[in-house]
Design a protein around this motif. Structure first.
Motif, PDB file in Angstrom:
ATOM      1  N   LEU A   6       0.777  -1.303   0.094  1.00 47.26           N
ATOM      2  CA  LEU A   6       0.043   0.112   0.037  1.00 47.26           C
ATOM      3  C   LEU A   6       0.919   1.370   0.187  1.00 47.26           C
ATOM      4  O   LEU A   6       0.338   2.430  -0.597  1.00 47.26           O
ATOM      5  CB  LEU A   6      -0.865  -0.134   1.222  1.00 47.26           C
ATOM      6  N   GLU A   7       1.943   1.182   0.735  1.00 44.37           N
ATOM      7  CA  GLU A   7       2.836   2.435   0.714  1.00 44.37           C
ATOM      8  C   GLU A   7       3.572   2.588  -0.646  1.00 44.37           C
ATOM      9  O   GLU A   7       3.793   3.900  -1.153  1.00 44.37           O
ATOM     10  CB  GLU A   7       3.947   2.194   1.850  1.00 44.37           C
ATOM     11  N   MET A   8       3.982   1.444  -1.234  1.00 40.60           N
ATOM     12  CA  MET A   8       4.527   1.296  -2.627  1.00 40.60           C
ATOM     13  C   MET A   8       3.505   2.194  -3.507  1.00 40.60           C
ATOM     14  O   MET A   8       3.823   2.974  -4.372  1.00 40.60           O
ATOM     15  CB  MET A   8       4.951   0.206  -3.087  1.00 40.60           C
ATOM     16  N   PHE A   9       2.223   1.484  -3.445  1.00 31.98           N
ATOM     17  CA  PHE A   9       1.235   2.130  -4.477  1.00 31.98           C
ATOM     18  C   PHE A   9       1.127   3.440  -4.349  1.00 31.98           C
ATOM     19  O   PHE A   9       0.944   4.228  -5.113  1.00 31.98           O
ATOM     20  CB  PHE A   9      -0.076   1.353  -3.990  1.00 31.98           C
ATOM     21  N   ARG A  10       0.988   3.924  -2.991  1.00 31.71           N
ATOM     22  CA  ARG A  10       0.759   5.528  -2.849  1.00 31.71           C
ATOM     23  C   ARG A  10       1.964   6.309  -3.465  1.00 31.71           C
ATOM     24  O   ARG A  10       1.680   7.233  -4.216  1.00 31.71           O
ATOM     25  CB  ARG A  10       0.437   5.920  -1.113  1.00 31.71           C
ATOM     26  N   ALA A  11       3.182   5.801  -3.063  1.00 32.05           N
ATOM     27  CA  ALA A  11       4.565   6.467  -3.650  1.00 32.05           C
ATOM     28  C   ALA A  11       4.214   6.568  -5.156  1.00 32.05           C
ATOM     29  O   ALA A  11       4.544   7.528  -5.887  1.00 32.05           O
ATOM     30  CB  ALA A  11       5.592   5.704  -3.265  1.00 32.05           C
ATOM     31  N   VAL A  12       3.927   5.524  -5.944  1.00 36.75           N
ATOM     32  CA  VAL A  12       3.886   5.590  -7.345  1.00 36.75           C
ATOM     33  C   VAL A  12       2.464   6.318  -7.801  1.00 36.75           C
ATOM     34  O   VAL A  12       2.815   7.423  -8.787  1.00 36.75           O
ATOM     35  CB  VAL A  12       3.707   4.008  -7.891  1.00 36.75           C
ATOM     36  N   ALA A  13       1.492   6.440  -7.006  1.00 41.05           N
ATOM     37  CA  ALA A  13       0.513   7.282  -7.431  1.00 41.05           C
ATOM     38  C   ALA A  13       0.814   8.640  -7.182  1.00 41.05           C
ATOM     39  O   ALA A  13       0.340   9.545  -7.931  1.00 41.05           O
ATOM     40  CB  ALA A  13      -0.700   6.934  -6.673  1.00 41.05           C
ATOM     41  N   GLU A  14       1.540   9.033  -6.214  1.00 43.76           N
ATOM     42  CA  GLU A  14       2.072  10.620  -6.183  1.00 43.76           C
ATOM     43  C   GLU A  14       3.027  11.075  -6.966  1.00 43.76           C
ATOM     44  O   GLU A  14       2.932  12.249  -7.273  1.00 43.76           O
ATOM     45  CB  GLU A  14       2.338  10.559  -4.656  1.00 43.76           C
ATOM     46  N   THR A  15       3.782  10.084  -7.509  1.00 38.80           N
ATOM     47  CA  THR A  15       5.151  10.549  -8.050  1.00 38.80           C
ATOM     48  C   THR A  15       4.839  10.175  -9.613  1.00 38.80           C
ATOM     49  O   THR A  15       5.492  11.063 -10.592  1.00 38.80           O
ATOM     50  CB  THR A  15       6.466   9.785  -7.723  1.00 38.80           C
ATOM     51  N   ARG A  27      13.303   1.398  -1.780  1.00 39.29           N
ATOM     52  CA  ARG A  27      13.449  -0.027  -2.440  1.00 39.29           C
ATOM     53  C   ARG A  27      14.040   0.144  -4.125  1.00 39.29           C
ATOM     54  O   ARG A  27      14.159   1.396  -4.593  1.00 39.29           O
ATOM     55  CB  ARG A  27      12.029  -0.521  -2.826  1.00 39.29           C
ATOM     56  N   VAL A  28      14.398  -0.853  -4.685  1.00 35.36           N
ATOM     57  CA  VAL A  28      14.847  -0.804  -5.992  1.00 35.36           C
ATOM     58  C   VAL A  28      13.700  -0.729  -6.832  1.00 35.36           C
ATOM     59  O   VAL A  28      12.672  -1.449  -6.760  1.00 35.36           O
ATOM     60  CB  VAL A  28      15.717  -1.895  -6.136  1.00 35.36           C
ATOM     61  N   PRO A  29      13.746  -0.156  -8.043  1.00 36.77           N
ATOM     62  CA  PRO A  29      12.513  -0.192  -9.117  1.00 36.77           C
ATOM     63  C   PRO A  29      11.958  -1.561  -9.104  1.00 36.77           C
ATOM     64  O   PRO A  29      10.721  -1.611  -9.567  1.00 36.77           O
ATOM     65  CB  PRO A  29      12.891   0.545 -10.260  1.00 36.77           C
ATOM     66  N   SER A  30      12.928  -2.481  -9.702  1.00 40.13           N
ATOM     67  CA  SER A  30      12.220  -3.591  -9.986  1.00 40.13           C
ATOM     68  C   SER A  30      11.326  -4.389  -8.994  1.00 40.13           C
ATOM     69  O   SER A  30      10.282  -5.035  -9.292  1.00 40.13           O
ATOM     70  CB  SER A  30      13.476  -4.770 -10.383  1.00 40.13           C
ATOM     71  N   ASN A  31      11.947  -3.861  -7.587  1.00 35.11           N
ATOM     72  CA  ASN A  31      10.920  -4.626  -6.670  1.00 35.11           C
ATOM     73  C   ASN A  31       9.594  -4.020  -6.524  1.00 35.11           C
ATOM     74  O   ASN A  31       8.471  -4.518  -6.350  1.00 35.11           O
ATOM     75  CB  ASN A  31      11.611  -4.397  -5.150  1.00 35.11           C
ATOM     76  N   LEU A  32       9.465  -2.794  -6.728  1.00 34.70           N
ATOM     77  CA  LEU A  32       8.393  -2.071  -6.805  1.00 34.70           C
ATOM     78  C   LEU A  32       7.431  -2.494  -8.008  1.00 34.70           C
ATOM     79  O   LEU A  32       6.238  -2.846  -7.988  1.00 34.70           O
ATOM     80  CB  LEU A  32       8.346  -0.578  -7.025  1.00 34.70           C
ATOM     81  N   THR A  33       7.979  -2.246  -9.148  1.00 33.39           N
ATOM     82  CA  THR A  33       7.389  -3.055 -10.355  1.00 33.39           C
ATOM     83  C   THR A  33       6.834  -4.458 -10.074  1.00 33.39           C
ATOM     84  O   THR A  33       5.430  -4.466 -10.351  1.00 33.39           O
ATOM     85  CB  THR A  33       8.118  -3.278 -11.619  1.00 33.39           C
ATOM     86  N   THR A  34       7.476  -5.391  -9.463  1.00 24.25           N
ATOM     87  CA  THR A  34       6.761  -6.637  -8.975  1.00 24.25           C
ATOM     88  C   THR A  34       5.608  -6.293  -8.090  1.00 24.25           C
ATOM     89  O   THR A  34       4.495  -7.295  -8.438  1.00 24.25           O
ATOM     90  CB  THR A  34       7.938  -7.672  -8.437  1.00 24.25           C
ATOM     91  N   LEU A  39      -0.152  -6.638  -6.517  1.00 22.62           N
ATOM     92  CA  LEU A  39      -1.450  -5.854  -6.138  1.00 22.62           C
ATOM     93  C   LEU A  39      -2.335  -5.875  -7.124  1.00 22.62           C
ATOM     94  O   LEU A  39      -3.526  -5.996  -6.743  1.00 22.62           O
ATOM     95  CB  LEU A  39      -1.099  -4.516  -5.654  1.00 22.62           C
ATOM     96  N   GLU A  40      -2.160  -5.372  -8.480  1.00 24.56           N
ATOM     97  CA  GLU A  40      -3.043  -5.427  -9.432  1.00 24.56           C
ATOM     98  C   GLU A  40      -3.741  -6.806  -9.594  1.00 24.56           C
ATOM     99  O   GLU A  40      -4.968  -6.962  -9.874  1.00 24.56           O
ATOM    100  CB  GLU A  40      -2.435  -4.960 -10.871  1.00 24.56           C
ATOM    101  N   ALA A  41      -2.799  -7.945  -9.860  1.00 22.00           N
ATOM    102  CA  ALA A  41      -3.462  -9.282  -9.933  1.00 22.00           C
ATOM    103  C   ALA A  41      -4.393  -9.743  -8.844  1.00 22.00           C
ATOM    104  O   ALA A  41      -5.368 -10.479  -8.773  1.00 22.00           O
ATOM    105  CB  ALA A  41      -2.230 -10.099  -9.879  1.00 22.00           C
ATOM    106  N   GLU A  42      -3.887  -9.339  -7.445  1.00 20.24           N
ATOM    107  CA  GLU A  42      -4.883  -9.815  -6.424  1.00 20.24           C
ATOM    108  C   GLU A  42      -6.022  -8.944  -6.519  1.00 20.24           C
ATOM    109  O   GLU A  42      -7.202  -9.521  -6.066  1.00 20.24           O
ATOM    110  CB  GLU A  42      -3.954  -9.112  -5.024  1.00 20.24           C
ATOM    111  N   LEU A  43      -5.989  -7.762  -6.741  1.00 20.97           N
ATOM    112  CA  LEU A  43      -7.447  -7.042  -6.928  1.00 20.97           C
ATOM    113  C   LEU A  43      -8.230  -7.514  -8.344  1.00 20.97           C
ATOM    114  O   LEU A  43      -9.486  -6.835  -8.520  1.00 20.97           O
ATOM    115  CB  LEU A  43      -6.969  -5.349  -6.775  1.00 20.97           C
ATOM    116  N   GLY A  44      -7.534  -7.635  -9.192  1.00 20.22           N
ATOM    117  CA  GLY A  44      -8.127  -8.181 -10.482  1.00 20.22           C
ATOM    118  C   GLY A  44      -8.396  -6.957 -11.501  1.00 20.22           C
ATOM    119  O   GLY A  44      -9.366  -6.987 -12.281  1.00 20.22           O
TER     120      GLY A  44
END
Length: 294
Positions: A6-15, A27-34, A39-44
């Motif tokens: 959730l923290e990663m999602f907010r960071a990407v949404a804001e930046t 974190r490293v970018p590849s970790n955030l991408t994964t 998260l998208e897969a879990e939410l569908g």
């Protein structure tokens, strides 16, 4: 899903950027991408629209962001409550321009004196814009014309404002909408609650304004009215704080339109320590407000 996602999602949404968000959450970018893809897969659903090197929220992502921020705010509120720490950090506050100019300077000064570790970040704008920012999580609380009937918002009334029509100095009396049918208005953008209030006052009397010129400040509105160009609606407290207020005529609205109440609004369940102390201080300082002018 977990809090780190959730923290990663907010960071990407804001930046709007994986690399910038990675720096923010260490974190490293590849970790955030994964983790975002998980998260998208879990939410569908797809939370972001990917365009070249930028990401912007999809409609589902914008909706999820509101819940995401509420969850993180609740976690932070629980952490602070248990830790018993004093208010500190950034407190993002919104306010109507008139409220910021004449109502809350003493409140902000008193709050800073008591809680010097808090960094106040004040934004002003029309009520619609401030509410959008509050719902998006960009503001922790805001002063707007209320009450605000929204399922995810709470608030308290803090100021009672007398709304007056400002007209050129020798304008004929203004007692109803028909008296100024078709005249030019100066107002904020259409998402301003005061502008909608003025337009409703016209409509209830079977009248309508002429051309509406959108302005960015009360000072600009007053200057145009002084020049004889039209009418404006504003709180009496704001008008009387500005040079030139004695060179216009002032007309109160009928009783059912004359007074509006300013509320302090926040997202339900998001009472942080900063906000709790601020709301308590606001309540103390508004107890002895002078009554509105008759």
């Amino acid at each position: 899903m977990n809090l780190s996602q959730l923290e990663m999602f907010r960071a990407v949404a804001e930046t709007g950027s994986i690399s910038a968000a990675a720096q923010r959450v260490h974190r490293v970018p590849s970790n955030l991408t994964t983790r975002i893809k998980q998260l998208e897969a879990e939410l569908g659903v797809e939370l972001f629209i990917r365009e070249n090197q930028r990401l912007r929220l999809s409609p589902a992502g914008r909706n999820f962001l509101s819940y995401n921020n509420r969850i993180l705010d609740l976690v932070e509120e629980a952490r602070v409550s248990v830790a018993g720490t004093e208010p500190q950090g950034i407190f993002a506050l919104g306010a109507l321009e008139s409220t910021a100019a004449v109502r809350i300077p003493t409140l902000l000064a008193r709050y800073h004196q008591q809680f010097s570790k808090v960094e106040l970040a004040l934004s002003t704008g029309p009520s619609g814009e401030l509410l959008d920012k509050l719902l998006e999580g960009a503001l922790e609380a805001t002063f707007v014309d209320g009450p605000v009937l929204h399922p995810v918002l709470d608030g308290v009334p803090v100021y009672k404002e007398e709304m007056v029509i400002v007209a050129p100095l020798h304008h004929a009396p203004v007692t109803r909408g028909q008296d100024v049918n078709g005249q030019i208005l100066y107002a904020f953008r259409s998402n301003c609650s005061y502008r909608r209030h003025f337009e409703s006052w016209f409509a209830d009397d079977g009248a309508a304004p002429g051309k509406i010129y959108e302005m960015e400040s009360y000072h600009g509105m007053l200057a145009c009215v002084i020049a004889g160009g039209g009418l404006a609606l504003m709180p009496r407290s704001m008008l009387e704080s500005m040079p030139g207020s004695s060179t216009v005529s002032i007309w109160p609205l009928a009783d059912n339109y004359r007074f509006l109440t300013t509320w302090l609004i926040w997202r339900r369940g998001a009472l942080t320590r900063n906000l709790t102390e601020f709301a308590a201080l606001a309540s103390q300082l508004t107890v002895n407000l002078p009554p509105p002018a008759k």
